[in-house]
Design an enzyme around this catalytic site. Sequence first.
Site: not given
Ligand code: F6P
Length: 543
Positions: A205, A211, A266-267, A352, A383, A506
């Site tokens: 987003k 990452e 995002g979620r 979150e 188990h 971060k």
């Molecule tokens: O962990 C924080 C966060 O902003 C989440 O809310 C989001 O889903 C994720 O990182 C990935 O964000 P992006 O889609 O901006 O890469």
Amino acid sequence: MTGTHNRLRAEITTLANGWRTRRIDQLFEQDGARATDFTREAAGLTLDFSKNRLDRHTLKLLLELAEAHGLRGRIAEMYAGHPINKTEGRAVLHVALRARRDHDLQVAGVKIGVEVETVKTRMREIVEALHHGAWVGATGLPLTDVVNIGIGGSHLGPFLACEALQDEHPTPVKVHFVSNVDGGDIGRCLAGLTPARTLFIIASKSFTTPETMLNAHTARQWLQATLPSEVDLGAHFVAISACPDRAIDFGVPATRVLPMWDWVGGRFSLWSAIGLPIALAIGMNHFEHLLAGAEAMDRHFHTAELTDNLPVLLAMIGIWNTNYLGAESFAVVPYEDRLAQLPAYLQQLEMESNGKRVTLNNEAVESHTAPILWGGVGTNVQHAFFQLLHQGTRLVPVDFILPLHNPFSPPGHHDMLVANCLAQAEALMTGRTAESLEVRGDTAADIDLPLHRATPGNQPSNLLMFDSLTPHTLGALLALYEHKTFVQGVVWDINSFDQWGVELGKALAQTLLDEMASGQVGTHHDGSTRAALSRYLRRRSPD
Ligand code: F6P
């Protein structure tokens, strides 16, 4: 907090105190209609919440509490596109992504339906081009493998849905997922792929998540390392982002950047173009069925009375367990191997969203907010951690999730799976006393054994059933938990739609990366961090 809130909270607290001596199984003995009266259905899902530590009066007060928190008004505000995500000044309208075509949902007075449909049309074109072998890579070969690079909400929902649905709805394209910055993740994924046949979806987003950006650069280098140097790599990338310019700067052709909007968290985004890997894995029509299942749950949530409203019931039972009975966590246990990713997905959704400590009025919250969510698939977890549920010292409510039919089960398997699910729920409720267990012999150990074998029972659980796992039932299930999360946020009076807590870690990681680049350990760190960083700098492998 008004007088009504305080009166309701006091009454509910008194009821909770009574549960020190009450048992759920006795409620069934006293009330033959309990199972039926504590079961509701909507959008193809059946919720049996009769195995909870509550009776009709408790439920009535809990629903009054939801009303007292203005739940109906807050739902109306969400649907009206008000900026209910106050700290970010954003509307929250993921329901618009699955609404029927003729809806007139708006953000800041602008109808959003046309834009949503335009993106779905572009998704369909991409899916059809790939499925028909019409999308070729830089060397002219059709692209057959798609790697989704994303993390958090740009990974968990699509990964869950693909794992859940692709066996039943296979397509000619194979979809893979890379999320972790651990190089082993992308390394393992790429090891089995051919660059000339691989398409990368960069799903972010913000298009700044470190990452995802590092994995995207590694993917591009992997292509560059093997494809002829003169070819244009644009055909090997699609991006999905609310910041399309950043994706274009990265090198994705503008025509291959699909938008998302700041009114989709995002979620809550698997219903948007972030769901492209799902559509590729199961086909666009099945993706539309997923949306239709969620829409059926949305309609139910929006219109049903609170007493029949599945998300509201699930939310208020959770509040009762967490805030009044003292549960610190709850477990989600699907009896469906294809739903193995559900607990991880729900961890982001609930923790979150509602792992917050400040109210909408900028005050400290007065009670616990989101419980710790954990879980795994049955029967495997029987188990592993079920011992703690049966004989540990903690109250741990469980959501059992049970499809009644599985087309992939060889004879005998599904009966055994269902029997185990029902047995665990029953055993957690009834338990067994030491007196009911026979003494084996007359040695001291034999005499004491019943004490070790007894289980107290009275552990609460919900049972969520549906006919079978389909795009429609999965859509309804995920929308159910989304709305549950929203309702709990309303009652806790918090903003469920921001996530400021993740910022500090971060920023510190970036500081540490800068120090790794310079080889200088900063003196501002605590002694433990300094020592670990120094150790790493001495031992790290050269790039
Ligand atoms: O962990 C924080 C966060 O902003 C989440 O809310 C989001 O889903 C994720 O990182 C990935 O964000 P992006 O889609 O901006 O890469």
